[in-house]
Scaffold this motif. Structure first.
Motif, PDB file in Angstrom:
ATOM      1  N   MET A 277       0.836  -1.216   0.000  1.00 47.40           N
ATOM      2  CA  MET A 277       0.000   0.000   0.000  1.00 47.40           C
ATOM      3  C   MET A 277       0.861   1.252   0.000  1.00 47.40           C
ATOM      4  O   MET A 277       0.573   2.222  -0.707  1.00 47.40           O
ATOM      5  N   VAL A 278       1.933   1.228   0.794  1.00 51.11           N
ATOM      6  CA  VAL A 278       2.844   2.390   0.832  1.00 51.11           C
ATOM      7  C   VAL A 278       3.379   2.654  -0.574  1.00 51.11           C
ATOM      8  O   VAL A 278       3.379   3.795  -1.044  1.00 51.11           O
ATOM      9  N   GLN A 279       3.787   1.573  -1.267  1.00 54.92           N
ATOM     10  CA  GLN A 279       4.308   1.752  -2.644  1.00 54.92           C
ATOM     11  C   GLN A 279       3.261   2.375  -3.564  1.00 54.92           C
ATOM     12  O   GLN A 279       3.553   3.293  -4.328  1.00 54.92           O
ATOM     13  N   VAL A 280       2.027   1.868  -3.454  1.00 54.74           N
ATOM     14  CA  VAL A 280       0.953   2.357  -4.343  1.00 54.74           C
ATOM     15  C   VAL A 280       0.703   3.850  -4.079  1.00 54.74           C
ATOM     16  O   VAL A 280       0.583   4.645  -5.011  1.00 54.74           O
ATOM     17  N   ILE A 281       0.635   4.233  -2.812  1.00 51.50           N
ATOM     18  CA  ILE A 281       0.373   5.644  -2.486  1.00 51.50           C
ATOM     19  C   ILE A 281       1.550   6.509  -2.940  1.00 51.50           C
ATOM     20  O   ILE A 281       1.366   7.598  -3.474  1.00 51.50           O
ATOM     21  N   GLU A 282       2.748   6.001  -2.755  1.00 51.89           N
ATOM     22  CA  GLU A 282       3.925   6.758  -3.191  1.00 51.89           C
ATOM     23  C   GLU A 282       3.912   6.996  -4.716  1.00 51.89           C
ATOM     24  O   GLU A 282       4.254   8.067  -5.172  1.00 51.89           O
ATOM     25  N   GLU A 283       3.491   5.966  -5.477  1.00 47.55           N
ATOM     26  CA  GLU A 283       3.399   6.142  -6.940  1.00 47.55           C
ATOM     27  C   GLU A 283       2.387   7.218  -7.299  1.00 47.55           C
ATOM     28  O   GLU A 283       2.559   7.949  -8.268  1.00 47.55           O
ATOM     29  N   LEU A 284       1.327   7.308  -6.500  1.00 50.91           N
ATOM     30  CA  LEU A 284       0.311   8.338  -6.742  1.00 50.91           C
ATOM     31  C   LEU A 284       0.845   9.724  -6.350  1.00 50.91           C
ATOM     32  O   LEU A 284       0.635  10.717  -7.059  1.00 50.91           O
ATOM     33  N   LEU A 285       1.527   9.796  -5.202  1.00 51.58           N
ATOM     34  CA  LEU A 285       1.910  11.110  -4.663  1.00 51.58           C
ATOM     35  C   LEU A 285       3.146  11.709  -5.326  1.00 51.58           C
ATOM     36  O   LEU A 285       3.302  12.943  -5.335  1.00 51.58           O
ATOM     37  N   GLU A 286       4.018  10.874  -5.882  1.00 53.74           N
ATOM     38  CA  GLU A 286       5.275  11.406  -6.411  1.00 53.74           C
ATOM     39  C   GLU A 286       5.053  12.467  -7.511  1.00 53.74           C
ATOM     40  O   GLU A 286       5.589  13.575  -7.410  1.00 53.74           O
ATOM     41  N   PRO A 287       4.243  12.175  -8.537  1.00 54.63           N
ATOM     42  CA  PRO A 287       3.995  13.232  -9.545  1.00 54.63           C
ATOM     43  C   PRO A 287       3.291  14.453  -8.948  1.00 54.63           C
ATOM     44  O   PRO A 287       3.501  15.580  -9.408  1.00 54.63           O
ATOM     45  N   ILE A 288       2.476  14.233  -7.923  1.00 50.66           N
ATOM     46  CA  ILE A 288       1.781  15.355  -7.270  1.00 50.66           C
ATOM     47  C   ILE A 288       2.816  16.249  -6.583  1.00 50.66           C
ATOM     48  O   ILE A 288       2.757  17.477  -6.652  1.00 50.66           O
ATOM     49  N   ARG A 289       3.822  15.614  -5.949  1.00 50.57           N
ATOM     50  CA  ARG A 289       4.887  16.386  -5.289  1.00 50.57           C
ATOM     51  C   ARG A 289       5.664  17.202  -6.319  1.00 50.57           C
ATOM     52  O   ARG A 289       6.026  18.352  -6.067  1.00 50.57           O
ATOM     53  N   MET A 290       5.900  16.597  -7.480  1.00 53.56           N
ATOM     54  CA  MET A 290       6.684  17.313  -8.500  1.00 53.56           C
ATOM     55  C   MET A 290       5.922  18.529  -9.028  1.00 53.56           C
ATOM     56  O   MET A 290       6.475  19.607  -9.179  1.00 53.56           O
ATOM     57  N   ARG A 291       4.619  18.348  -9.286  1.00 52.55           N
ATOM     58  CA  ARG A 291       3.834  19.505  -9.771  1.00 52.55           C
ATOM     59  C   ARG A 291       3.718  20.569  -8.680  1.00 52.55           C
ATOM     60  O   ARG A 291       3.748  21.765  -8.964  1.00 52.55           O
ATOM     61  N   ARG A 292       3.598  20.139  -7.438  1.00 55.68           N
ATOM     62  CA  ARG A 292       3.520  21.107  -6.331  1.00 55.68           C
ATOM     63  C   ARG A 292       4.754  22.011  -6.344  1.00 55.68           C
ATOM     64  O   ARG A 292       4.645  23.233  -6.234  1.00 55.68           O
ATOM     65  N   ALA A 293       5.921  21.401  -6.526  1.00 57.06           N
ATOM     66  CA  ALA A 293       7.165  22.172  -6.521  1.00 57.06           C
ATOM     67  C   ALA A 293       7.160  23.221  -7.644  1.00 57.06           C
ATOM     68  O   ALA A 293       7.623  24.345  -7.461  1.00 57.06           O
ATOM     69  N   GLU A 294       6.564  22.858  -8.798  1.00 56.14           N
ATOM     70  CA  GLU A 294       6.528  23.810  -9.924  1.00 56.14           C
ATOM     71  C   GLU A 294       5.684  25.044  -9.613  1.00 56.14           C
ATOM     72  O   GLU A 294       5.961  26.130 -10.098  1.00 56.14           O
ATOM     73  N   PHE A 295       4.610  24.845  -8.835  1.00 55.24           N
ATOM     74  CA  PHE A 295       3.708  25.971  -8.549  1.00 55.24           C
ATOM     75  C   PHE A 295       4.112  26.745  -7.297  1.00 55.24           C
ATOM     76  O   PHE A 295       3.421  27.659  -6.891  1.00 55.24           O
ATOM     77  N   GLN A 296       5.240  26.331  -6.689  1.00 60.59           N
ATOM     78  CA  GLN A 296       5.617  26.980  -5.428  1.00 60.59           C
ATOM     79  C   GLN A 296       6.463  28.233  -5.599  1.00 60.59           C
ATOM     80  O   GLN A 296       6.931  28.784  -4.620  1.00 60.59           O
ATOM     81  N   ARG A 297       6.635  28.697  -6.843  1.00 59.55           N
ATOM     82  CA  ARG A 297       7.372  29.946  -7.067  1.00 59.55           C
ATOM     83  C   ARG A 297       6.626  31.072  -6.335  1.00 59.55           C
ATOM     84  O   ARG A 297       5.389  31.119  -6.395  1.00 59.55           O
ATOM     85  N   PRO A 298       7.348  31.979  -5.627  1.00 60.07           N
ATOM     86  CA  PRO A 298       6.655  33.000  -4.827  1.00 60.07           C
ATOM     87  C   PRO A 298       5.632  33.789  -5.665  1.00 60.07           C
ATOM     88  O   PRO A 298       5.939  34.212  -6.776  1.00 60.07           O
ATOM     89  N   GLY A 299       4.460  33.929  -5.150  1.00 61.05           N
ATOM     90  CA  GLY A 299       3.437  34.747  -5.803  1.00 61.05           C
ATOM     91  C   GLY A 299       2.630  34.016  -6.866  1.00 61.05           C
ATOM     92  O   GLY A 299       1.603  34.530  -7.325  1.00 61.05           O
ATOM     93  N   MET A 300       3.059  32.826  -7.263  1.00 63.15           N
ATOM     94  CA  MET A 300       2.387  32.152  -8.382  1.00 63.15           C
ATOM     95  C   MET A 300       0.948  31.757  -8.037  1.00 63.15           C
ATOM     96  O   MET A 300       0.028  31.986  -8.826  1.00 63.15           O
ATOM     97  N   VAL A 301       0.758  31.185  -6.872  1.00 58.51           N
ATOM     98  CA  VAL A 301      -0.593  30.767  -6.479  1.00 58.51           C
ATOM     99  C   VAL A 301      -1.493  31.996  -6.349  1.00 58.51           C
ATOM    100  O   VAL A 301      -2.648  32.002  -6.798  1.00 58.51           O
ATOM    101  N   ASP A 302      -0.967  33.073  -5.781  1.00 57.24           N
ATOM    102  CA  ASP A 302      -1.770  34.295  -5.635  1.00 57.24           C
ATOM    103  C   ASP A 302      -2.200  34.824  -7.004  1.00 57.24           C
ATOM    104  O   ASP A 302      -3.349  35.228  -7.191  1.00 57.24           O
ATOM    105  N   GLU A 303      -1.280  34.805  -7.955  1.00 67.38           N
ATOM    106  CA  GLU A 303      -1.622  35.284  -9.307  1.00 67.38           C
ATOM    107  C   GLU A 303      -2.733  34.438  -9.910  1.00 67.38           C
ATOM    108  O   GLU A 303      -3.665  34.970 -10.520  1.00 67.38           O
ATOM    109  N   ILE A 304      -2.622  33.126  -9.737  1.00 62.60           N
ATOM    110  CA  ILE A 304      -3.630  32.217 -10.300  1.00 62.60           C
ATOM    111  C   ILE A 304      -4.987  32.469  -9.635  1.00 62.60           C
ATOM    112  O   ILE A 304      -6.025  32.536 -10.297  1.00 62.60           O
ATOM    113  N   LEU A 305      -4.972  32.659  -8.311  1.00 63.97           N
ATOM    114  CA  LEU A 305      -6.226  32.913  -7.592  1.00 63.97           C
ATOM    115  C   LEU A 305      -6.850  34.246  -8.014  1.00 63.97           C
ATOM    116  O   LEU A 305      -8.072  34.360  -8.160  1.00 63.97           O
ATOM    117  N   MET A 306      -6.007  35.251  -8.214  1.00 68.11           N
ATOM    118  CA  MET A 306      -6.551  36.563  -8.594  1.00 68.11           C
ATOM    119  C   MET A 306      -7.171  36.506  -9.988  1.00 68.11           C
ATOM    120  O   MET A 306      -8.248  37.053 -10.219  1.00 68.11           O
TER     121      MET A 306
END
Ligand code: ATP
Ligand code: MG
Length: 338
Positions: A277-306
Motif C-alpha cells: 500500500m505504501v508503494q501504491v500511495i507513493e506512486e500516486l503522490l510522487e507526480p503530485i509532489r513534483m507539480r507542487r514544486a513547480e507551482f511553489q514559485r513566490p506569488g504564483m498561487v496568488d496570481e492564479i487565484l486573482m
C-alpha cells in the motif's frame, strides 16, 4: 478553453487544512479528468469555512493558498480551470440572500448532511444561522456561474440536492435562469479514515495528506488498524472490515481482488499488505509532489487565484443581470427608462 456552448463544472473545498486522499478519490480525480471537457470553476470556500470556524479565521490566509496549491498539484491546469476565492465574488453573497427568501428552514433542518455534520461539530442544540444555511450559500456557489455538474464526495450529495431544488424553484417562481446542477461522485464515493471512521476528514485528523512526505505516508500506513482477527501472519482475514484493504480497492484496483483472496486464505500478512500500500500511495503522490514544486514559485498561487477570481466575478455579473431581470429588481436598467 471556455466557450459559451461548453457545459460548466463548479466544485471546490473548504480551506480548513491540507487536502487528503479522500478528496482525491471523491472529487479531485473527476475535476482533473473533466477539466478540458467542461468550463471548470474551482471554489476555495472560505466563507463556508466560517460556518464552523468563525472563531478562528487566522488560519484562512495560509489555508486558502494551501487548498489552491493542492488543486494545482493534482493536475488542475490554471489555463483551463478558474480557481477562485468565494469571499471575493460578491455576487455569491447577493444570490445567497435572494435564495434564502424561498428556501425553508425545515428543508435545511432535515437535510441528512446537515444532521450528520451538526452531530460531528456538536451543533445539534445550538446551530448558527450560517451553519444551518450553508446549503443555501452552496447553492449560490454553484449557481452564480450557472454550473451543470458538481463533482463531490458522497457526503455532499444531499447538499447538492438543495442546489437542484433551488434552481428549480427559482426558475418556477421567476424565469428560467439556472440549469439543474447534477452531483457526480468518484468511484470511491467515500474514503474511510486511517482510524477506520466512516470518513477521512480534515477535521477528524485521520488523513493521509496529498502533501505528506514519504516518511509520513509510511508511518501512517504501517500503524493503521487492520482486522483484529489477524494476530499471526497466517490467520485468515476479513478484508471487508480492513481499512488498508479498502485503500487497495480505491488505489490499487488491478491487484485488490488478489490481495483480498490472499488475506482471506492467510497467505499474505498485514505487514506485506501494508508495504504494498505504501508503494501504491507513493506512486500516486510522487507526480503530485513534483507539480507542487513547480507551482511553489513566490506569488504564483496568488496570481492564479486573482485571475480565477476576476473571471468568476465577470461571470457572476452576467448571472446577476439575469437574476435581477427575472426578479423585477433591475429598476434602473436602460429598458425601463423612457
Ligand atoms: P471538513 O472536515 O473541514 O469539512 P472535509 O475533509 O470534509 O473537510 P471538504 O472541504 O468539506 O473536506 O470537502 C471537499 C470535497 O471533498 C467534497 O466534495 C467532499 O465530499 C469531498 N470529500 C471529503 N472527504 C472525503 C472522503 N473521505 N471521501 C470522499 N470524498 C470526500
Ligand atoms: Mg466537509
Amino acid at each position: 478553453m471556455s466557450g459559451s456552448h461548453q457545459k460548466r463544472i463548479l466544485t471546490g473545498d473548504r480551506p480548513t487544512g491540507p487536502l487528503h486522499l479522500g478528496h482525491y478519490v471523491g472529487s479531485l480525480q473527476n475535476r482533473v479528468r473533466l477539466q478540458h471537457r467542461y468550463d471548470t470553476f474551482i471554489i476555495v470556500a472560505d466563507v463556508q469555512t466560517l460556518s464552523t470556524n468563525f472563531d478562528h479565521p487566522e488560519n484562512l490566509p495560509a489555508d486558502v493558498r494551501q487548498v489552491a496549491l493542492d488543486n494545482l498539484a493534482v493536475g488542475l491546469d490554471p489555463d483551463s480551470a478558474s480557481i477562485f476565492v468565494q469571499s471575493m465574488v460578491p455576487q455569491i453573497a447577493e444570490l445567497t440572500v435572494y435564495f434564502s427568501m424561498f428556501i425553508t428552514v425545515n428543508r435545511l433542518k432535515h437535510n441528512p448532511t446537515i444532521k450528520t455534520e451538526a452531530g460531528q461539530y456538536g451543533f445539534e442544540d445550538n446551530m448558527t444561522y450560517g451553519f444551518l444555511g450553508y446549503p443555501v450559500s452552496q447553492a449560490a456557489d454553484i449557481l452564480f456561474c450557472r454550473a451543470d455538474l458538481v463533482p463531490v464526495g458522497e457526503d455532499q450529495l444531499p447538499v447538492v440536492e438543495v442546489s437542484r431544488f433551488t434552481a428549480r424553484r427559482f426558475n418556477e417562481l421567476y424565469d428560467t435562469v439556472f440549469p439543474e446542477p447534477e452531483g457526480l461522485s468518484g468511484d470511491t464515493a467515500r474514503l474511510v479514515g486511517l482510524d477506520g471512521q466512516a470518513k477521512m476528514s480534515k477535521s477528524l485528523g485521520n488523513c493521509i495528506y496529498l502533501s505528506d512526505t514519504t516518511e509520513a505516508v509510511r508511518t501512517k500506513v504501517m500503524s493503521a488498524v487492520t482486522d483484529p482477527a489477524r494476530i499471526h501472519r497466517d490467520d485468515p482475514g476479513h478484508p471487508e472490515i480492513c481499512t488498508i484493504f479498502s485503500y487497495h480497492c480505491a488505489f490499487n484496483g488491478g491487484e485488490s481482488a488478489d490481495i483480498g483472496e490472499r488475506c482471506r486464505a492467510g497467505t499474505i500478512g498485514c505487514v506485506a499488505c501494508k508495504k504494498r500500500m505504501v508503494q501504491v500511495i507513493e506512486e500516486l503522490l510522487e507526480p503530485i509532489r513534483m507539480r507542487r514544486a513547480e507551482f511553489q514559485r513566490p506569488g504564483m498561487v496568488d496570481e492564479i487565484l486573482m485571475a480565477g477570481t476576476e473571471r468568476a466575478r465577470t461571470e457572476g455579473g452576467r448571472t446577476m443581470d439575469m437574476v435581477r431581470m427575472a426578479m423585477h429588481i433591475d429598476y434602473f436598467e436602460e429598458r425601463d427608462r423612457q
